[in-house]
Design a protein around this motif. Structure first.
Motif, mmCIF file in Angstrom:
data_model
loop_
_atom_site.group_PDB
_atom_site.id
_atom_site.type_symbol
_atom_site.label_atom_id
_atom_site.label_comp_id
_atom_site.label_asym_id
_atom_site.label_seq_id
_atom_site.Cartn_x
_atom_site.Cartn_y
_atom_site.Cartn_z
ATOM 1 N N ARG A 121 1.297 -9.022 -19.676
ATOM 2 C CA ARG A 121 1.943 -7.843 -19.122
ATOM 3 C C ARG A 121 0.967 -6.982 -18.323
ATOM 4 N NH1 ARG A 121 3.655 -2.884 -21.741
ATOM 5 N NH2 ARG A 121 1.580 -2.906 -22.725
ATOM 6 N N ASP A 122 -0.194 -6.708 -18.934
ATOM 7 C CA ASP A 122 -1.144 -5.794 -18.292
ATOM 8 C C ASP A 122 -1.802 -6.393 -17.055
ATOM 9 O OD1 ASP A 122 -0.518 -3.968 -20.214
ATOM 10 O OD2 ASP A 122 -2.311 -4.281 -21.433
ATOM 11 N N VAL A 123 -2.079 -7.686 -17.079
ATOM 12 C CA VAL A 123 -2.675 -8.332 -15.906
ATOM 13 C C VAL A 123 -1.661 -8.390 -14.759
ATOM 14 C CG1 VAL A 123 -3.565 -10.505 -14.974
ATOM 15 C CG2 VAL A 123 -4.374 -9.673 -17.192
ATOM 16 N N ALA A 124 -0.412 -8.757 -15.081
ATOM 17 C CA ALA A 124 0.637 -8.806 -14.059
ATOM 18 C C ALA A 124 0.847 -7.428 -13.439
ATOM 19 C CB ALA A 124 1.942 -9.318 -14.660
ATOM 20 N N LYS A 125 0.852 -6.399 -14.266
ATOM 21 C CA LYS A 125 1.041 -5.027 -13.784
ATOM 22 C C LYS A 125 -0.108 -4.615 -12.874
ATOM 23 C CE LYS A 125 2.500 -1.904 -16.663
ATOM 24 N NZ LYS A 125 2.581 -0.918 -17.760
ATOM 25 N N SER A 126 -1.330 -4.918 -13.272
ATOM 26 C CA SER A 126 -2.500 -4.542 -12.497
ATOM 27 C C SER A 126 -2.501 -5.209 -11.126
ATOM 28 C CB SER A 126 -3.774 -4.920 -13.255
ATOM 29 O OG SER A 126 -4.930 -4.688 -12.478
ATOM 30 N N ILE A 127 -2.238 -6.508 -11.091
ATOM 31 C CA ILE A 127 -2.246 -7.243 -9.823
ATOM 32 C C ILE A 127 -1.122 -6.757 -8.911
ATOM 33 C CG2 ILE A 127 -1.967 -9.512 -8.749
ATOM 34 C CD1 ILE A 127 -3.232 -10.729 -11.262
ATOM 35 N N ALA A 128 0.066 -6.578 -9.492
ATOM 36 C CA ALA A 128 1.220 -6.147 -8.695
ATOM 37 C C ALA A 128 1.002 -4.753 -8.113
ATOM 38 C CB ALA A 128 2.481 -6.170 -9.558
ATOM 39 N N ASN A 129 0.520 -3.821 -8.934
ATOM 40 C CA ASN A 129 0.289 -2.455 -8.444
ATOM 41 C C ASN A 129 -0.792 -2.411 -7.370
ATOM 42 O OD1 ASN A 129 2.242 -1.226 -10.025
ATOM 43 N ND2 ASN A 129 0.850 -0.840 -11.728
ATOM 44 N N ASN A 130 -1.833 -3.217 -7.530
ATOM 45 C CA ASN A 130 -2.888 -3.268 -6.515
ATOM 46 C C ASN A 130 -2.364 -3.840 -5.195
ATOM 47 O OD1 ASN A 130 -4.826 -2.193 -8.200
ATOM 48 N ND2 ASN A 130 -5.593 -4.180 -8.887
ATOM 49 N N GLU A 131 -1.458 -4.808 -5.290
ATOM 50 C CA GLU A 131 -0.884 -5.398 -4.079
ATOM 51 C C GLU A 131 0.028 -4.389 -3.373
ATOM 52 O OE1 GLU A 131 -0.284 -8.879 -1.505
ATOM 53 O OE2 GLU A 131 -1.851 -7.962 -2.742
ATOM 54 N N VAL A 132 0.749 -3.602 -4.156
ATOM 55 C CA VAL A 132 1.600 -2.560 -3.581
ATOM 56 C C VAL A 132 0.748 -1.556 -2.796
ATOM 57 C CG1 VAL A 132 3.035 -0.547 -4.133
ATOM 58 C CG2 VAL A 132 3.492 -2.744 -5.229
ATOM 59 N N LYS A 133 -0.374 -1.152 -3.375
ATOM 60 C CA LYS A 133 -1.271 -0.208 -2.690
ATOM 61 C C LYS A 133 -1.878 -0.837 -1.437
ATOM 62 C CE LYS A 133 -2.604 2.311 -6.885
ATOM 63 N NZ LYS A 133 -3.718 2.637 -7.816
ATOM 64 N N ARG A 134 -2.278 -2.090 -1.547
ATOM 65 C CA ARG A 134 -2.916 -2.763 -0.416
ATOM 66 C C ARG A 134 -1.982 -2.869 0.781
ATOM 67 N NH1 ARG A 134 -3.901 -7.737 2.022
ATOM 68 N NH2 ARG A 134 -2.245 -8.787 0.860
ATOM 69 N N LEU A 135 -0.709 -3.131 0.510
ATOM 70 C CA LEU A 135 0.270 -3.316 1.575
ATOM 71 C C LEU A 135 0.968 -2.022 1.983
ATOM 72 C CD1 LEU A 135 1.938 -6.660 0.375
ATOM 73 C CD2 LEU A 135 0.168 -6.372 2.120
ATOM 74 N N GLY A 136 0.690 -0.941 1.223
ATOM 75 C CA GLY A 136 1.321 0.334 1.543
ATOM 76 C C GLY A 136 2.807 0.367 1.236
ATOM 77 N N LEU A 137 3.214 -0.328 0.180
ATOM 78 C CA LEU A 137 4.620 -0.367 -0.218
ATOM 79 C C LEU A 137 4.938 0.773 -1.180
ATOM 80 C CD1 LEU A 137 4.918 -4.222 -0.845
ATOM 81 C CD2 LEU A 137 5.396 -2.971 1.258
ATOM 82 N N LYS A 138 6.221 0.953 -1.462
ATOM 83 C CA LYS A 138 6.633 2.031 -2.364
ATOM 84 C C LYS A 138 6.703 1.581 -3.823
ATOM 85 C CE LYS A 138 9.333 4.538 1.115
ATOM 86 N NZ LYS A 138 10.686 5.045 1.496
ATOM 87 N N SER A 139 7.050 0.338 -4.059
ATOM 88 C CA SER A 139 7.161 -0.162 -5.433
ATOM 89 C C SER A 139 6.994 -1.673 -5.456
ATOM 90 C CB SER A 139 8.519 0.211 -6.032
ATOM 91 O OG SER A 139 9.555 -0.553 -5.430
ATOM 92 N N VAL A 140 6.878 -2.224 -6.660
ATOM 93 C CA VAL A 140 6.706 -3.673 -6.816
ATOM 94 C C VAL A 140 7.958 -4.435 -6.391
ATOM 95 C CG1 VAL A 140 5.018 -3.434 -8.678
ATOM 96 C CG2 VAL A 140 7.461 -3.581 -9.228
ATOM 97 N N ASP A 141 9.094 -3.742 -6.364
ATOM 98 C CA ASP A 141 10.345 -4.392 -5.963
ATOM 99 C C ASP A 141 10.320 -4.823 -4.505
ATOM 100 O OD1 ASP A 141 11.494 -4.062 -8.494
ATOM 101 O OD2 ASP A 141 12.116 -2.013 -8.021
ATOM 102 N N GLU A 142 9.381 -4.259 -3.723
ATOM 103 C CA GLU A 142 9.278 -4.617 -2.313
ATOM 104 C C GLU A 142 8.371 -5.820 -2.077
ATOM 105 O OE1 GLU A 142 8.523 -1.355 0.377
ATOM 106 O OE2 GLU A 142 9.455 0.081 -0.974
ATOM 107 N N LEU A 143 7.730 -6.281 -3.135
ATOM 108 C CA LEU A 143 6.889 -7.473 -2.999
ATOM 109 C C LEU A 143 7.791 -8.685 -2.768
ATOM 110 C CD1 LEU A 143 4.376 -6.791 -5.898
ATOM 111 C CD2 LEU A 143 3.891 -6.663 -3.447
ATOM 112 N N GLY A 144 7.417 -9.550 -1.872
ATOM 113 C CA GLY A 144 8.248 -10.698 -1.530
ATOM 114 C C GLY A 144 8.389 -11.700 -2.666
#
Length: 318
Positions: A121-144
């Motif tokens: 859970r914590d690793v998935a959350k960390s990677i997803a949140n970092n990717e959201v910041k890197r791409l300038g998205l609003k939430s993880v739901d916008e990840l493809g």
């Protein structure tokens, strides 16, 4: 040992009461030291308390990103009767009911599940949140969907629960035939170069970080053990490759990767080394082992306890 012998459960008890999840299934996620370290305290809490186990399982279920984790296919396990949702190392509830030893096994199983679930859970959350910041998205739901699926495969494989692909629906049956097929798939996942090529950039970097961190840990452990007087075998054709040998005791620090590396080395080089250190060329000379024999022995050693017993019975050994 004396207590286990009295119960007649020596081998079963020793393999069922343990805290091996961190450096066995979880070895490839030491590249996330914060999440890795945070999961230790809950693991021991769950080992001694059913309430603590339920608390941490509920904590995961109520996580704001739980729907994202499900979408990614993160494998959160439990201790219910549905075999497909249990960790492969603890596929049955039978031993939980054994007098005296049952509570110990149940506690060990709780620790196993909580550590791996929180780590995932914590690793998935960390990677997803970092990717959201890197791409300038609003939430993880916008990840493809490609990234989301790749994230799930990586987190699962890095925590010892790889995908069986088309054989996934047969996972319970396969687990009764072989010792942890999903764990086997998780190690093959990191040894397959195609997975690195196909993975999205961020996941590819995570895979490389995992390999580097785990490799560094193994090399460090081997170097320290060697300085302390232990023997370290550096021949990849030997079954003792990179194992820490102290007297007759061998310690495998490679988290399930060692057997595959040795197998590949033997198949490619056409050579093998016996436990006593004797080098042998495959297929050379009467009665010598061939590549076919090497493959057969490898899969025979991966048999689950009951098929393994039947094999030894037919061979008239052990």
């Amino acid at each position: 040992d004396r207590f286990y012998n009295i119960l007649g459960l020596t081998k079963t008890a020793k393999s069922s009461v343990d805290f091996s999840a961190p450096f066995r299934q979880g070895l490839m996620l030491i590249s996330h030291p914060v999440a890795f370290a945070k999961a230790f305290s809950p693991m021991f809490e769950a080992a001694f308390s059913e309430k603590a186990f339920d608390k941490w399982q509920a904590d995961i279920a109520s996580d704001p990103l739980i729907n994202f984790y499900r979408k990614a296919g993160i494998a959160f396990s439990d201790l219910g009767k549905a075999l497909g949702t249990r960790e492969e190392a603890i596929p049955s509830t039978l031993l939980d009911r054994v007098k005296y030893i049952g509570p110990l096994i149940r506690g060990s199983n709780r620790a196993y599940v909580v550590f791996l679930n929180l780590l995932r859970r914590d690793v998935a959350k960390s990677i997803a949140n970092n990717e959201v910041k890197r791409l300038g998205l609003k939430s993880v739901d916008e990840l493809g969907p490609k990234f989301t699926e790749a994230l799930g495969k990586f987190v699962n494989a890095a925590s010892g629960r790889g995908s069986l692909g088309a054989l996934e629906k047969y996972s319970v049956g396969l687990n009764s035939m072989f010792w942890s097929p999903k764990f086997m798939a998780s190690r093959i996942y990191f040894l397959n170069p195609v997975n690195y090529i196909k993975a999205p950039r961020t996941i590819r970097i995570e895979m490389l970080k995992s390999v580097a961190a785990a490799g560094s840990a193994v090399v460090t452990a081997s170097a320290v053990a060697n300085l302390a007087g232990a023997d370290i075998n550096m021949n990849p054709n030997s079954s003792d490759f990179l194992k820490i040998k102290i007297g007759k005791t061998r310690i495998d620090t490679m988290g399930g990767f060692q057997q595959y590396i040795v197998l590949l080395s033997r198949l490619i080089s056409g050579e093998t080394v016996t436990v006593k250190g004797k080098k042998m060329t495959l297929g050379k000379g009467y009665g010598s082992a061939t590549r076919k024999d090497i493959l057969y022995r490898f899969f025979e050693n991966k048999e689950a306890p009951i098929p393994s017993f039947l094999t030894k019975l037919l061979e008239g050994k052990d």
